[in-house]
Design a protein around this motif. Sequence first.
Motif, mmCIF file in Angstrom:
data_model
loop_
_atom_site.group_PDB
_atom_site.id
_atom_site.type_symbol
_atom_site.label_atom_id
_atom_site.label_comp_id
_atom_site.label_asym_id
_atom_site.label_seq_id
_atom_site.Cartn_x
_atom_site.Cartn_y
_atom_site.Cartn_z
ATOM 1 N N LYS A 160 25.955 46.092 41.869
ATOM 2 C CA LYS A 160 27.291 46.649 42.113
ATOM 3 C C LYS A 160 28.144 46.514 40.849
ATOM 4 C CE LYS A 160 31.332 45.906 45.084
ATOM 5 N NZ LYS A 160 31.566 46.936 46.088
ATOM 6 N N HIS A 162 31.876 46.575 40.277
ATOM 7 C CA HIS A 162 33.107 46.604 41.072
ATOM 8 C C HIS A 162 34.120 47.619 40.548
ATOM 9 C CE1 HIS A 162 31.404 42.701 42.196
ATOM 10 N NE2 HIS A 162 32.120 42.785 43.293
ATOM 11 N N PHE A 163 34.358 47.566 39.246
ATOM 12 C CA PHE A 163 35.398 48.437 38.703
ATOM 13 C C PHE A 163 35.023 49.907 38.850
ATOM 14 C CE2 PHE A 163 36.845 50.998 35.064
ATOM 15 C CZ PHE A 163 38.182 51.089 35.420
ATOM 16 N N ALA A 166 35.421 50.985 42.322
ATOM 17 C CA ALA A 166 36.807 50.920 42.811
ATOM 18 C C ALA A 166 37.673 52.051 42.253
ATOM 19 C CB ALA A 166 37.417 49.556 42.466
ATOM 20 N N SER A 186 39.032 41.923 46.301
ATOM 21 C CA SER A 186 37.601 41.932 46.620
ATOM 22 C C SER A 186 37.245 40.770 47.554
ATOM 23 C CB SER A 186 36.798 41.799 45.323
ATOM 24 O OG SER A 186 35.439 41.749 45.611
ATOM 25 N N TYR A 191 34.379 37.444 42.513
ATOM 26 C CA TYR A 191 35.141 38.502 41.849
ATOM 27 C C TYR A 191 36.627 38.395 42.170
ATOM 28 C CZ TYR A 191 35.477 42.877 39.366
ATOM 29 O OH TYR A 191 35.772 43.837 38.418
ATOM 30 N N THR A 193 39.275 39.849 40.378
ATOM 31 C CA THR A 193 40.159 40.952 39.964
ATOM 32 C C THR A 193 40.408 41.893 41.143
ATOM 33 O OG1 THR A 193 39.307 40.840 37.715
ATOM 34 C CG2 THR A 193 40.379 42.885 38.318
ATOM 35 N N TYR A 203 46.115 53.268 38.388
ATOM 36 C CA TYR A 203 45.268 52.167 38.885
ATOM 37 C C TYR A 203 45.653 50.934 38.076
ATOM 38 C CZ TYR A 203 40.836 49.699 39.917
ATOM 39 O OH TYR A 203 39.868 48.789 40.310
ATOM 40 N N ARG A 205 45.023 47.265 37.346
ATOM 41 C CA ARG A 205 44.057 46.158 37.551
ATOM 42 C C ARG A 205 44.803 44.852 37.338
ATOM 43 N NH1 ARG A 205 38.731 46.030 34.163
ATOM 44 N NH2 ARG A 205 37.918 45.113 36.072
HETATM 45 C C1 PML Z 1 35.341 45.365 45.854
HETATM 46 O O1 PML Z 1 34.721 44.305 45.711
HETATM 47 O O2 PML Z 1 34.864 46.317 46.447
HETATM 48 C C2 PML Z 1 36.699 45.531 45.240
HETATM 49 C C3 PML Z 1 36.604 45.750 43.790
HETATM 50 C C4 PML Z 1 37.915 45.626 43.050
HETATM 51 C C5 PML Z 1 37.742 45.996 41.607
HETATM 52 C C6 PML Z 1 38.894 45.607 40.780
HETATM 53 C C7 PML Z 1 38.671 45.927 39.300
HETATM 54 O O3 PML Z 1 37.801 45.362 38.687
HETATM 55 O O4 PML Z 1 39.425 46.755 38.759
#
Ligand code: PML
Length: 248
Positions: A160, A162-163, A166, A186, A191, A193, A203, A205
């Motif tokens: 995965k 994440h960013f 997302a 998350s 994780y 962030t 967006y 962050r």
């Molecule tokens: C998740 O785990 O699905 C959420 C992800 C958030 C990502 C935030 C980022 O890194 O910008």
Amino acid sequence: MDYYSLKMRASQQIGEGDQKREQHISGAERIVSREAVEAVCSAMARRALTHSKGDPDFINIKIEKVCEKDIQILKALPVTRVDVDSWQQGLSKAFELIDQAAELKDFRKKLPDLLRETFPMRGAMLYDIATGERLEPDHNRGVRATYMDALRSSDVDSQKNHFNEAIVLATKVANAPGMVAELCISDDPEYVTGYVASKELGYVRIMKMKEVGGENGGRIFLFDSRKATAEECIEYLQKNKVLVDTQL
Ligand code: PML
């Protein structure tokens, strides 16, 4: 060109007797060309089988054809980054941004309680800022945004990111009828962030929004019923096919 939507979900039975329930292990979704279907399907199976949350007893991979004419191409929300010293500062920054997006005085005071309600949910809360009501048809399940991917994504990664996932989801959500803003933390314990997103804010962050090891995460979609109906918004989130151009 025809595309295919692929969706994977994996779960495990936990507990005994009456207490038996299904625990979510992992999930993923993509919209890819016909040539990529096999490789992406096998990467999804690998993702399900190697997840740190455990060994799944059930893996479902659903493959559906999608016509190109039904796909909407969206430009990714612009990304900004906010560095904070602590998760408390991160949450406070997120609440401040939501206040700004919702244009409601002191709305942030409600957010900690709303966020807590999302922790056990699989999907997101759909909260109407005009009435203060929750609009998900099923409050335990919540609402899930689905049928989306990054445009030109040839990636068949089984891990995965994440960013990357997302920014695609947040862009689709921000374009839903009546959507005001999204807040996301998350539920992955490693994780920390999270983000606040909307068409106006982009967006954002926020690099720390919870303690490392914390399993509590959730999503709130803030919606305004004066701008659209809940049905229109949910229909868009769950049915419209979207590819997000992240290279613009
Ligand atoms: C998740 O785990 O699905 C959420 C992800 C958030 C990502 C935030 C980022 O890194 O910008």
